[in-house]
Write an enzyme that holds these catalytic residues in place. Structure first.
Site, PDB file in Angstrom:
ATOM      1  N   SER A 242      64.874  60.398  33.150  1.00  0.00           N
ATOM      2  CA  SER A 242      63.754  60.106  34.051  1.00  0.00           C
ATOM      3  C   SER A 242      64.246  60.107  35.491  1.00  0.00           C
ATOM      4  O   SER A 242      65.421  59.831  35.762  1.00  0.00           O
ATOM      5  CB  SER A 242      63.174  58.728  33.734  1.00  0.00           C
ATOM      6  N   ASP A 243      63.351  60.420  36.419  1.00  0.00           N
ATOM      7  CA  ASP A 243      63.683  60.147  37.809  1.00  0.00           C
ATOM      8  C   ASP A 243      63.801  58.631  37.962  1.00  0.00           C
ATOM      9  O   ASP A 243      63.344  57.860  37.115  1.00  0.00           O
ATOM     10  CB  ASP A 243      62.622  60.730  38.751  1.00  0.00           C
ATOM     11  N   CYS A 244      64.421  58.216  39.038  1.00  0.00           N
ATOM     12  CA  CYS A 244      64.865  56.824  39.125  1.00  0.00           C
ATOM     13  C   CYS A 244      63.702  55.841  39.293  1.00  0.00           C
ATOM     14  O   CYS A 244      62.976  55.888  40.278  1.00  0.00           O
ATOM     15  CB  CYS A 244      65.889  56.697  40.242  1.00  0.00           C
ATOM     16  N   ALA A 246      61.109  55.903  37.464  1.00  0.00           N
ATOM     17  CA  ALA A 246      59.844  56.573  37.156  1.00  0.00           C
ATOM     18  C   ALA A 246      59.155  55.955  35.940  1.00  0.00           C
ATOM     19  O   ALA A 246      57.917  55.927  35.876  1.00  0.00           O
ATOM     20  CB  ALA A 246      60.078  58.068  36.910  1.00  0.00           C
TER      21      ALA A 246
END
Length: 698
Positions: A242-244, A246
């Site tokens: 995942s993006d941070c 997210a």
């Protein structure tokens, strides 16, 4: 010997064995970006979070290459791969050094969360500088080269690449955590997903990072549609991260779940293996309540362990011997400057360049970006051991007098707090008055454009409000050009800007050109080399005539779908040289899976130069298709007065169309026109028409 330590077995078999020995709590811990040690299995702690966009980032000394958008301007898979190889070697060297001192902290690992292959669809997007531009073919081709350079050819990867941000992610930054990108299936297939699929199908890329936003009502990190594309259609079996933070957005911003445990379960059940953030702290709760199965956990942790085994973390390898001394070494600096030379784009030249040193005795170098390192760096950067600013590059190269004046603050109305507005302007005018030519170093830096939360540009969260220079710079440019002295505007920025004046003798786009940017600029100014960079994005006159920033339809965006040609300042693929390279002849040759463009190239100018031969296709079909699309390119060396022949392969996919339902196919009734030029095609570009039967189908 433990099975997972047996180097004769596949990484998959070894990873499965290792995971089978872990307790459930240990497995869940390994799915966090800051994975703890499991001492009983001799697994050290590991920080997955590292960045390598244009050099190893945020971890001290490294070779700082031109920002990604500048690397894209080279239009060269070869040089992208060469730069990426340097980045991976330095990442490995720094990893070796750090772990020898038991430093396993953030930005010290071998999993580089790069490249960014999102489409730079709107020039206002602050993170567009991290991408390879607006064209899917260019982004996919360069992304593929970058991944191959990072991971290498051996049994063990030098470092691990990760393509991001999946998917349909390109601003606005301020609303990215809850924003829903509403995109047609046609636009997804034709534009937004193309580069991801290209990289995945042509490399063994280690990872994919999901985006913050939703896509058509589903979180990108937990999307049925995107998971099916990635895992089932494209066959990706690497790790998904995942993006941070997210996944936290699922319950805090998107409201698709109620609790962190539900968000963690939703992500894992959509095969998100790793959480950059803290939500997977609740995985044990999700497992114990039956929201996530042990099989799903095993699948994810096996992928993560397989990645670490690909990197040789459980074995003794030759990569362990890469010494710290390779970091920002002379050899890497030479590669860096080669990239900087090829990344710089000459946009305008009224016969002033290259500068004639026999006629020029004094040069005024003016502007807020003239003598700072920040305009060299861009965002997501490391720290070079040495920087050559634009002023320093010119002073080192020029034997005459160089007068420097800051001219103005980057964006505030004055430099000194107690001074009156425009407190550096008179000095700049005095410098211009005493000079034979003026070099104005203007533009932005990563404090004004970049990622939400990372910039000082809080009012736009890193995006640009428009394509204008900051007001103090506009006033500086206006007054300096009004003096009548020959003025060369050098712009550092991550994308399109408009100086709003015709009173410039030359315009040069340097992007954020890396630690050696000043040297490369000076070489171009004085004709030691010819500029040869090309625009990987369209430069517009104004953003006000573009579609709404939040509209993710491609209609009216980029050169492929542009409806208002009058708004183009400089077209995609454009870039001048000191030579005069022309495509004199071309013909189409049928191949097994597409064909080849065979072209005769001539440099009728007085200067040797490199240039890029760009191949475009337009399709005459009853279906809706792009106006034209880049489908091939080749950077070549062109000696003055010489002619040469080039052969450029064109893949079958270039001749496909995408229906409204997202299906990609070949229209048997279509006809095709192939263009060959040193820019995107116009009425003067040499071209040839071909029929369906002249394309190789395999």
């Amino acid at each position: 010997m433990e099975k997972y330590l047996n180097t004769e077995l596949s990484f998959e078999e070894r990873a499965e064995d290792l995971v089978s020995k872990m307790k459930m709590e240990e497995k869940c811990g390994q799915m966090k970006y800051d994975a703890p040690a499991i001492e009983r299995l001799n697994i050290p702690k590991y920080q997955w979070w590292n960045e390598g966009l244009h050099g190893v980032a945020r971890a001290g000394t490294a070779t700082v290459f031109p920002q990604a958008i500048g690397l894209a301007a080279m239009f060269s898979p070869k040089w992208i791969r060469t730069a990426a190889n340097v980045i991976s070697i330095e990442a490995r060297a720094k990893f070796n050094a750090a772990t020898s001192y038991e430093d396993r902290g953030i930005y010290k690992g071998l999993t580089l969360w790069s490249p960014n292959v999102n489409i730079f669809r709107d020039p206002r997007w602050g993170r567009g500088q991290e991408t390879y531009g607006e064209d899917p073919y260019l982004s996919g081709t360069l992304g593929t080269a970058f991944v191959k350079g990072i991971q290498g050819n051996g049994k063990y990867w030098t470092a691990a690449a990760c393509v991001k941000h999946f998917a349909a992610h390109s601003g606005p930054e301020a609303i990215r955590h809850g924003f829903d990108s509403v995109v047609s299936k046609k636009d997804l297939e034709e534009t937004y997903l193309y580069a991801f699929r290209t990289v995945i199908e042509n490399t063994d890329v280690a990872g994919v990072m999901g985006a913050y936003n939703m896509v058509n009502g589903e979180p990108s990190c937990a999307s049925d549609y995107l998971t099916h594309k990635l895992r089932d259609e494209w066959g990706f079996d690497g790790y998904f991260v995942s993006d941070c933070w997210a996944i936290r957005d699922f319950h805090e911003e998107m409201k698709v779940t109620y609790t962190p445990a539900e968000s963690a379960a939703l992500a894992v059940n959509h095969q998100c293996d790793l959480n950059c953030g803290c939500t997977y702290q609740h995985l044990m709760s999700a497992v114990s309540t039956g929201k996530v199965t042990s099989e799903a956990i095993n699948r994810s942790v096996t992928r993560l362990m397989k990645t670490r085994m690909h990197l040789g973390m459980f074995d003794v390898t030759e990569l362990d011997d890469i010494p710290f001394t390779v970091v920002d070494c002379d050899e890497h600096k030479k590669i860096n400057i080669e990239c900087a030379r090829r990344s710089i784009v000459l946009l305008k030249n009224n016969n002033i360049l290259p500068l004639d040193e026999n006629k020029i005795k004094t040069i005024a170098v003016i502007g807020p970006n003239a003598d700072r390192k920040e305009p060299l760096e861009g965002n997501y950067c490391g720290t070079a051991s040495e920087y050559v600013t634009f002023l320093q590059g010119i002073k080192r190269r020029f034997n005459g007098r160089v007068i420097y004046a800051q001219g103005c603050h980057l964006y505030e109305e004055k430099v000194e707090k107690l001074a009156e507005p425009h407190d550096r302007l008179s000095e700049a005018l005095a410098a211009a008055a005493e000079s034979d030519v003026v070099v104005i170093c203007a533009g932005l830096d990563a404090t004004l454009e970049g990622e939400e939360g990372d910039t000082g540009n809080a009012y736009a969260s890193g995006d640009k409000m428009n394509l204008r220079y900051p007001q103090p710079q506009r006033e500086l440019i206006r007054q300096i050009t009004a003096t009548g002295k020959p003025c060369i505007l050098v712009t550092a920025s991550g994308g399109a800007m408009n100086p709003e004046t015709e009173n410039l003798s030359a315009e040069i786009q340097v992007w954020y050109p890396g630690a050696e940017g000043g040297t490369a600029l000076a070489e171009i100014l004085f004709g030691d080399i010819s500029p040869s960079g090309k625009l990987p994005v369209t430069f517009y006159k104004t953003s006000e005539l573009l579609p709404d920033f939040i509209d993710y339809s491609m209609k009216g965006r980029t050169y492929r779908y542009l409806e208002n040609d009058e708004n183009v300042l400089y077209p995609f693929g454009f870039g001048l040289t000191y030579g005069d390279v022309k495509v004199k002849k071309m013909k189409w040759k049928k191949g097994n899976f597409g064909g080849y463009v065979v072209a005769e190239i001539e440099n009728t100018g007085k200067y040797d130069t490199e240039d890029v031969i760009e191949i475009y296709v337009s399709i005459n079909s009853s279906y809706e298709v792009p106006k034209t699309s880049l489908c091939g390119m080749l950077r070549i060396d062109c000696k003055a007065g010489k002619t040469r022949k080039v052969i450029i392969p064109i893949q079958l996919e270039a001749f496909t169309i995408v229906k409204e339902n997202g299906e990609r196919c070949i229209d048997r009734d279509a006809t095709y026109k192939i263009y060959a030029d040193t820019k995107s095609p116009d009425e003067n570009s040499i071209n040839t028409e071909i029929a369906f039967d002249e394309i190789g189908k395999g």
